[in-house]
Write a protein that holds these residues in place. Structure first.
Motif, short mmCIF file in Angstrom:
data_model
loop_
_atom_site.label_atom_id
_atom_site.label_comp_id
_atom_site.label_asym_id
_atom_site.label_seq_id
_atom_site.Cartn_x
_atom_site.Cartn_y
_atom_site.Cartn_z
N ASP A 66 0.81 -1.22 0.00
CA ASP A 66 0.00 0.00 0.00
C ASP A 66 0.84 1.27 0.00
N GLN A 67 2.14 1.16 0.15
CA GLN A 67 3.02 2.32 0.20
C GLN A 67 3.43 2.67 -1.23
N PRO A 68 2.90 3.78 -1.80
CA PRO A 68 3.18 4.07 -3.20
C PRO A 68 4.55 4.69 -3.47
N TRP A 69 5.12 5.38 -2.49
CA TRP A 69 6.38 6.09 -2.72
C TRP A 69 7.55 5.13 -2.63
N VAL A 70 8.44 5.22 -3.61
CA VAL A 70 9.63 4.37 -3.64
C VAL A 70 10.87 5.23 -3.83
N PHE A 77 12.85 10.25 -5.25
CA PHE A 77 11.78 9.32 -4.94
C PHE A 77 10.61 9.54 -5.89
N GLY A 78 9.75 8.55 -6.00
CA GLY A 78 8.65 8.68 -6.94
C GLY A 78 7.45 7.85 -6.55
N ALA A 79 6.35 8.13 -7.25
CA ALA A 79 5.11 7.39 -7.05
C ALA A 79 4.28 7.47 -8.33
N ILE A 105 -6.94 10.39 -4.15
CA ILE A 105 -5.91 9.92 -5.08
C ILE A 105 -5.80 8.40 -5.05
N GLU A 106 -5.83 7.82 -6.23
CA GLU A 106 -5.59 6.39 -6.37
C GLU A 106 -4.11 6.21 -6.64
N TRP A 107 -3.46 5.39 -5.82
CA TRP A 107 -2.03 5.15 -5.97
C TRP A 107 -1.79 3.75 -6.50
#
Length: 139
Positions: A22-26, A38-40, A49-51
């Motif tokens: 569930d964590q969108p940021w990488v 970092f990005g998403a 917002i749908e991630w």
């Protein structure tokens, strides 16, 4: 709702207490001590917002229609003998023309507010950095 005691960039990647998926940021890359990228992937134009989690190795090539890829970076530059300059840059690339149009309408509405929030955030970072560099009780 309570305000957290701090907000750290590392919190974007902290999955304690939530599902890793569930964590969108990488994290996309870093130079320790000077740069973090970092990005998403998401649909920021939606009211909620749908991630979509996309792993770092697939982020550059991700091209499924209907999404926006957001990449951001914090970079610390030396600025004189005892100072630093923190810069922030973000870029968004959409995966198809319809998403590009949706993002453009969204950004027209929110960009001024985002600028206010980011400038406030950078002022808070500056204040925290300056406070941390001064000797005080217990330091």
């Amino acid at each position: 709702m309570t305000t957290p005691p701090s907000m750290r960039v590392a919190d974007l990647f902290d999955t304690v207490g939530e599902a890793w998926e569930d964590q969108p940021w990488v994290a996309l890359g870093e130079r320790p001590g000077s740069e973090l990228v970092f990005g998403a992937v998401g649909k920021p134009w939606q009211p909620s917002i749908e991630w979509r989690r996309v792993e770092p190795e697939h982020f550059p090539s991700f091209d499924e229609a209907g999404w926006a890829k957001i990449a951001a970076a914090f970079v610390v530059h030396p600025y004189g003998a005892q100072r630093s300059l923190l810069t922030y840059e973000a870029r968004t690339a959409c995966t198809d023309p319809e998403s590009t149009a949706r993002f453009a309408r969204y950004w027209t509405l929110v960009s001024a507010g985002v600028g206010v929030v980011l400038r406030g955030t950078l002022r808070a970072v500056k204040a925290a950095a300056e406070q941390g560099s001064r000797p005080g009780p217990g330091r």
